[in-house]
Design an enzyme around this catalytic site. Structure first.
Site, mmCIF file in Angstrom:
data_model
loop_
_atom_site.group_PDB
_atom_site.id
_atom_site.type_symbol
_atom_site.label_atom_id
_atom_site.label_comp_id
_atom_site.label_asym_id
_atom_site.label_seq_id
_atom_site.Cartn_x
_atom_site.Cartn_y
_atom_site.Cartn_z
ATOM 1 N N SER A 49 0.848 -1.181 0.000
ATOM 2 C CA SER A 49 0.000 0.000 0.000
ATOM 3 C C SER A 49 0.888 1.237 0.000
ATOM 4 O O SER A 49 2.016 1.190 0.492
ATOM 5 C CB SER A 49 -0.871 -0.003 1.261
ATOM 6 N N TYR B 62 -1.547 -0.390 10.538
ATOM 7 C CA TYR B 62 -1.661 -0.777 9.132
ATOM 8 C C TYR B 62 -0.431 -0.303 8.356
ATOM 9 O O TYR B 62 0.185 -1.077 7.619
ATOM 10 C CB TYR B 62 -2.933 -0.177 8.512
#
Length: 182
Positions: A89, A102
């Site tokens: 990501s 995350y």
């Protein structure tokens, strides 16, 4: 072309080993491994996150790819070829308020990818990472215009491009951003 899709728990070592054994018995090799599973658990500061949530997030986003690579790399080493693609990501490159765990898992996945690429290149195995921005999958927050997000097909096309490169080189990382901010 054949495809084996995992319905085995990604974070359980025995299940991942069974999946690799199934691939070996059915196909005798693994040409491409795409680690695409991930969870977010965003929306709260790190100091308020339960340790069980931390463990679940790290288990899925970092332990899962580790277990998959550990189980499938031997098949690639035996064949002296293969390509591993980890889906990370853009959060693995930028700070993410209320998403620190995350972001940490994706920073970790990036580091794992770069290091494993160095370990496996002697076996003619390429290891790449794709770091997309907002993808229209329903993952994470539902805010933003879905038409402006990166589409899942965009990520799939990058995977296809990576695994069909000429053999003398490989792209180690792709940052995939939407044209306009959602």
């Amino acid at each position: 072309m054949c495809c084996l899709t995992a319905t085995y728990p990604l974070t359980e070592e025995v299940s991942v080993a069974k999946l690799a054994h199934l691939a070996e018995s059915q196909y005798r090799r693994c040409n491409v491994l795409v680690n695409n599973a991930g969870i977010g658990l965003m929306g709260q500061p790190l100091h308020e996150m339960a340790s069980t949530d931390w463990d679940m997030l790290m288990g899925t986003n970092l332990r899962g790819p580790y277990l998959m690579i550990r189980a499938f790399a031997p098949l690639m080493i035996a064949a002296k070829s293969g390509h591993i693609v980890n889906i990370s990501s853009l959060a693995g490159h930028n700070p993410l308020a209320n998403g620190a765990a995350y972001a940490a898992s994706k920073w970790g996945l990036n580091g794992l990818t770069y290091s494993v690429a160095e370990e496996l290149r002697q076996h003619n195995i390429r290891v790449s990472v794709i770091a997309p921005g907002s993808v229209n999958t329903g993952f994470g927050r539902s805010g933003g215009n879905s038409d402006k997000k990166v589409q899942p097909e965009d990520v799939a096309r990058v995977v296809a491009m990576l695994v069909t490169q000429a053999p003398q080189s490989f792209v180690s990382e792709v940052l995939l951003r939407p044209t306009q901010k959602p």
